[in-house]
Design an enzyme around this catalytic site. Sequence first.
Site, PDB file in Angstrom:
ATOM      1  N   TYR A  33       0.725  -1.183   0.058  1.00  0.00           N
ATOM      2  CA  TYR A  33      -0.176   0.067   0.169  1.00  0.00           C
ATOM      3  C   TYR A  33       0.751   1.137  -0.108  1.00  0.00           C
ATOM      4  CZ  TYR A  33       0.770   1.001   5.160  1.00  0.00           C
ATOM      5  OH  TYR A  33       1.392   1.342   6.241  1.00  0.00           O
ATOM      6  N   ARG A  52       8.450   3.745  -4.716  1.00  0.00           N
ATOM      7  CA  ARG A  52       8.277   3.008  -3.454  1.00  0.00           C
ATOM      8  C   ARG A  52       7.292   1.812  -3.996  1.00  0.00           C
ATOM      9  NH1 ARG A  52       7.598   4.876   2.348  1.00  0.00           N
ATOM     10  NH2 ARG A  52       5.578   5.224   1.762  1.00  0.00           N
ATOM     11  N   ARG A 101      -8.026 -20.539  -1.839  1.00  0.00           N
ATOM     12  CA  ARG A 101      -6.843 -20.254  -0.709  1.00  0.00           C
ATOM     13  C   ARG A 101      -5.783 -21.172  -0.972  1.00  0.00           C
ATOM     14  NH1 ARG A 101      -5.349 -21.721   4.478  1.00  0.00           N
ATOM     15  NH2 ARG A 101      -4.450 -19.903   5.642  1.00  0.00           N
ATOM     16  N   LYS A 150       6.443  -2.134   1.893  1.00  0.00           N
ATOM     17  CA  LYS A 150       5.179  -1.767   2.556  1.00  0.00           C
ATOM     18  C   LYS A 150       4.185  -2.423   2.323  1.00  0.00           C
ATOM     19  CE  LYS A 150       3.091   3.069   3.169  1.00  0.00           C
ATOM     20  NZ  LYS A 150       3.029   3.205   4.442  1.00  0.00           N
ATOM     21  N   GLU A 182      11.764   2.118  14.401  1.00  0.00           N
ATOM     22  CA  GLU A 182      10.998   2.931  13.840  1.00  0.00           C
ATOM     23  C   GLU A 182       9.673   3.295  14.986  1.00  0.00           C
ATOM     24  OE1 GLU A 182       9.844   2.429   9.601  1.00  0.00           O
ATOM     25  OE2 GLU A 182       9.918   0.515  10.374  1.00  0.00           O
ATOM     26  N   LEU A 206      11.079   0.901   7.242  1.00  0.00           N
ATOM     27  CA  LEU A 206      10.648   1.723   5.802  1.00  0.00           C
ATOM     28  C   LEU A 206      11.272   2.636   5.341  1.00  0.00           C
ATOM     29  CD1 LEU A 206       8.062   0.910   4.164  1.00  0.00           C
ATOM     30  CD2 LEU A 206       6.991   2.897   5.119  1.00  0.00           C
TER      31      LEU A 206
HETATM   32  N1  PMP Z   1       7.665   3.627   9.170  1.00  0.00           N
HETATM   33  C1  PMP Z   1       6.572   2.892   8.945  1.00  0.00           C
HETATM   34  C2  PMP Z   1       6.543   1.630   9.794  1.00  0.00           C
HETATM   35  C3  PMP Z   1       5.535   3.503   8.471  1.00  0.00           C
HETATM   36  O1  PMP Z   1       4.421   2.602   8.494  1.00  0.00           O
HETATM   37  C4  PMP Z   1       5.558   4.664   7.718  1.00  0.00           C
HETATM   38  C5  PMP Z   1       4.283   5.254   7.017  1.00  0.00           C
HETATM   39  N2  PMP Z   1       3.872   4.560   6.080  1.00  0.00           N
HETATM   40  C6  PMP Z   1       6.897   5.383   7.810  1.00  0.00           C
HETATM   41  C7  PMP Z   1       7.861   4.950   8.340  1.00  0.00           C
HETATM   42  C8  PMP Z   1       6.917   6.898   7.114  1.00  0.00           C
HETATM   43  O2  PMP Z   1       6.721   6.586   5.801  1.00  0.00           O
HETATM   44  P1  PMP Z   1       6.254   7.573   4.718  1.00  0.00           P
HETATM   45  O3  PMP Z   1       7.021   9.079   4.954  1.00  0.00           O
HETATM   46  O4  PMP Z   1       6.658   7.206   3.339  1.00  0.00           O
HETATM   47  O5  PMP Z   1       4.915   7.827   5.111  1.00  0.00           O
END
Ligand code: PMP
Length: 286
Positions: A33, A52, A101, A150, A182, A206
């Site tokens: 997503y 991305r 499935r 993602k 994070e 991410l």
């Molecule tokens: N880390 C994680 C785990 C996230 O879910 C997000 C938001 N999607 C981010 C970092 C920040 O990414 P972005 O700046 O691309 O929204």
Amino acid sequence: MSRIVYVNGDYLPEEDAKISIFDRGFVMADSVYEVVSVLDGKLIDFDGHLVRLSRSLDALEIGNPLSDDAYLAMFRELVSRNDITDGMIYLQVTRGNPGDRDFAYPPAETPQTVVAFTQSKPGLADSPAARKGWSVVTLPDQRWGRRDIKTTQLLYPSMAKMAAKAKGADDAWLVEDGKVTEGTSNNVYIVKGNKIITRELSHDILHGITRAAVLRLAKEAQMQVEERGFTVEEAQDADEAFVTSASAFVMPVTEIDGAKIGAGTPGKTAARLREIYLDEMRRIAI
Ligand code: PMP
């Protein structure tokens, strides 16, 4: 008027949108997503998010069903049909519906599922939270090992968010091998003197689109940037802390596990970066 959403080429009232129960996104979280912010009716860092998206799809060997131009046209159509001034567009691409499935992937020619919807957030960039700062608590990082993709496997971040809320905090910072990875849905930073410190890119986090833009703008503004991990203790001892994401932009963090950061109020580096980031993103929004 009900929200108009996008499902596989159609624009439908949300109550008419339907996805198969066999869809891989539903039964396997086999999907990726993106979330793109909208300010003044325009898309923020659209190109970064599409790059991305394509990286996430490639990593999972899911074909990308639409061209960049088609995504752009679709996003603009959703903004227009839903009369969005400020808010977000959520886009999800799944490996599609194999009709049953099975752990094995379906044949590559199985059409992917594409859905998108808008979320209206009037005044998104003028958030009271940005003036106050977030408090966070730390929790072990129990997610899988490819956090650079993602995917929609968001159960642990969701549990961590609930655990944070139960403790009266705004978010959780996740910790692995003694270092912060994070936030539940954002990248993390601390400031020491005139240096901004943020974890280096790897499979562990991410690769935030906001992170990339903020670091570029920080360097252009002659700020020092160091990409490395840091401990919770180092963060609690820092002059400032903040997080970045496409929907929170640059958000100050003023408390970590009950310890006040700096003066316990949003720091000047975070405030400046938020302003620089929003100005530049509004300027190049499409
Ligand atoms: N880390 C994680 C785990 C996230 O879910 C997000 C938001 N999607 C981010 C970092 C920040 O990414 P972005 O700046 O691309 O929204």
